[in-house]
Design a protein around this motif. Structure first.
Motif, PDB file in Angstrom:
ATOM      1  N   SER A 100     -48.666 -34.713  47.045  1.00  0.00           N
ATOM      2  CA  SER A 100     -50.031 -35.126  46.735  1.00  0.00           C
ATOM      3  C   SER A 100     -51.067 -34.226  47.397  1.00  0.00           C
ATOM      4  O   SER A 100     -52.227 -34.207  46.983  1.00  0.00           O
ATOM      5  N   PHE A 101     -50.654 -33.495  48.423  1.00  0.00           N
ATOM      6  CA  PHE A 101     -51.550 -32.560  49.103  1.00  0.00           C
ATOM      7  C   PHE A 101     -51.805 -31.335  48.240  1.00  0.00           C
ATOM      8  O   PHE A 101     -52.924 -30.812  48.192  1.00  0.00           O
ATOM      9  N   TYR A 102     -50.796 -30.889  47.521  1.00  0.00           N
ATOM     10  CA  TYR A 102     -50.878 -29.636  46.777  1.00  0.00           C
ATOM     11  C   TYR A 102     -51.429 -29.796  45.369  1.00  0.00           C
ATOM     12  O   TYR A 102     -52.062 -28.878  44.853  1.00  0.00           O
TER      13      TYR A 102
ATOM     14  N   LYS B  83     -50.370 -37.749  51.808  1.00  0.00           N
ATOM     15  CA  LYS B  83     -51.289 -36.685  52.210  1.00  0.00           C
ATOM     16  C   LYS B  83     -52.397 -36.551  51.176  1.00  0.00           C
ATOM     17  O   LYS B  83     -52.143 -36.409  49.980  1.00  0.00           O
ATOM     18  N   GLY B  84     -53.632 -36.589  51.654  1.00  0.00           N
ATOM     19  CA  GLY B  84     -54.773 -36.432  50.775  1.00  0.00           C
ATOM     20  C   GLY B  84     -54.854 -35.035  50.193  1.00  0.00           C
ATOM     21  O   GLY B  84     -54.320 -34.070  50.750  1.00  0.00           O
TER      22      GLY B  84
ATOM     23  N   THR C  13     -60.156 -31.283  50.981  1.00  0.00           N
ATOM     24  CA  THR C  13     -60.323 -30.880  52.377  1.00  0.00           C
ATOM     25  C   THR C  13     -60.425 -29.374  52.578  1.00  0.00           C
ATOM     26  O   THR C  13     -61.154 -28.909  53.455  1.00  0.00           O
ATOM     27  N   HIS C  14     -59.696 -28.601  51.773  1.00  0.00           N
ATOM     28  CA  HIS C  14     -59.617 -27.153  51.995  1.00  0.00           C
ATOM     29  C   HIS C  14     -60.496 -26.350  51.040  1.00  0.00           C
ATOM     30  O   HIS C  14     -61.011 -25.294  51.427  1.00  0.00           O
ATOM     31  N   MET C  15     -60.603 -26.801  49.796  1.00  0.00           N
ATOM     32  CA  MET C  15     -61.324 -26.015  48.791  1.00  0.00           C
ATOM     33  C   MET C  15     -62.781 -26.454  48.664  1.00  0.00           C
ATOM     34  O   MET C  15     -63.704 -25.643  48.771  1.00  0.00           O
ATOM     35  N   LEU C  16     -62.996 -27.745  48.439  1.00  0.00           N
ATOM     36  CA  LEU C  16     -64.370 -28.247  48.368  1.00  0.00           C
ATOM     37  C   LEU C  16     -64.990 -28.393  49.752  1.00  0.00           C
ATOM     38  O   LEU C  16     -66.214 -28.486  49.874  1.00  0.00           O
ATOM     39  N   LYS C  17     -64.133 -28.453  50.777  1.00  0.00           N
ATOM     40  CA  LYS C  17     -64.600 -28.560  52.165  1.00  0.00           C
ATOM     41  C   LYS C  17     -65.530 -29.764  52.362  1.00  0.00           C
ATOM     42  O   LYS C  17     -66.560 -29.687  53.034  1.00  0.00           O
TER      43      LYS C  17
ATOM     44  N   PHE D   8     -58.017 -38.197  42.600  1.00  0.00           N
ATOM     45  CA  PHE D   8     -56.901 -38.417  43.527  1.00  0.00           C
ATOM     46  C   PHE D   8     -56.422 -39.865  43.462  1.00  0.00           C
ATOM     47  O   PHE D   8     -55.215 -40.123  43.313  1.00  0.00           O
ATOM     48  N   PHE D   9     -57.336 -40.807  43.542  1.00  0.00           N
ATOM     49  CA  PHE D   9     -56.933 -42.210  43.532  1.00  0.00           C
ATOM     50  C   PHE D   9     -56.497 -42.683  42.145  1.00  0.00           C
ATOM     51  O   PHE D   9     -55.735 -43.646  42.033  1.00  0.00           O
TER      52      PHE D   9
END
Length: 295
Positions: free
Chosen positions: A47-49, A73-74, A79-83, A94-95
């Protein structure tokens, strides 16, 4: 009331585990079934990837026993791309992607941040504020999904129950009382992350539960934990549980087969039930029967 301690591993599909942790001859499609009879919880990494499918979540729920819990995992897109900026639609996607198919096997959600992400009080306060605290709240967020998960959404939780959130940060700027206070105000768990890397190390609790990730003390994702190192964490976990907090602990030192062994050793240290002893024999017999039938 004493909290419940759940110890497991991060992920379950690792080829070096086959013939070692997993019995020889065990079909890959049976690996989750086997691992979920060894541990009461597993951290779900896929789910993280990328967004997963509702059918996948439904299959994972079906393959695991009653009382089993997944930590999810969110999305790294958030978290990494849209920050954490303009994340409303991404959070809805996601949900909507199938988490509700897990039913009461849906455990805490882990939000992991990269090492370059610095502490921004306003940004993190805003993020923590919009995270759903129940599956009912998550359903309303999910209804705002766009066309990305079109045709593969699940928008109806099987029941309405609380959601927990944990945060793993990796930049020194988070080593401040302001961040601790922010986590406490939002009932967010500061992940106790053990690693040789210079990531923030905090062994306190900031929520009504505790979340631990053990990545390897001397070699990231690989080194085995010693008996003395495990004893330290066993003491911490007993203390948290005695204070009434549930505890989730996942071993991520996977590459050299140490995660399953270390997890089982820690379970034994804490006097937890080790269900794998009987299940392992049953699985091996099933594998032998399969090989005999095909041979």
């Amino acid at each position: 009331m004493t909290g419940k301690i759940r110890i497991g591993v991060s992920g379950w599909r690792y080829s070096p585990w086959r013939g070692n942790f997993y019995p020889k001859g065990l079909a890959q499609s049976r690996e989750l079934h086997y691992a979920s009879r060894v541990f009461e919880s597993i951290e779900l990494n896929g789910s993280f990837y990328s967004l997963q499918w509702p059918t996948s979540y439904a299959q994972w729920a079906e393959q695991t026993p009653e009382g089993f819990v997944f930590a999810i995992k969110g999305s790294r897109y958030i978290t990494h791309m849209l920050k954490l900026r303009n994340i409303e639609t991404a959070l809805a996607n996601f949900f909507a992607s199938g988490l509700f198919e897990l039913g009461d096997k849906l455990g805490p959600l882990l939000w992991q941040f990269p090492a370059m992400t610095r502490f921004d009080p306003e940004l993190f306060d805003a993020f923590f504020s919009i995270l759903p605290r129940t599956t009912g709240e998550a359903m309303w967020i999910a209804c705002a999904h766009d066309d990305r998960p079109k045709g593969r959404v699940c928008l109806e939780p099987l029941d309405d129950f609380p959601l927990r959130h944990a945060v793993e940060v990796r930049h020194a700027s988070f080593e401040t009382p302001e961040f601790i206070a922010l986590l406490e105000r939002h009932n967010m768990a500061f992940v106790v992350a053990d690693t040789p890397n210079p990531w923030p190390k905090f062994e306190g609790v900031t929520a009504d539960f505790a979340y631990m990730r053990l990545h390897g003390a001397t070699e990231l994702y690989q080194s085995r934990y010693t008996h003395e190192e495990l004893a330290h964490y066993a003491t911490l976990m007993r203390g948290w549980a005695d204070s009434g907090r549930d505890v989730y602990c996942y071993f991520d030192n996977t590459d050299k087969l140490h995660a399953p062994d270390n997890a089982q050793e820690l379970m034994e240290m804490l006097g937890l039930r080790v269900p794998w002893q009987g299940a392992s024999v049953a699985e091996k017999r099933a594998c032998a029967a399969t090989r005999n039938a095909s041979g």
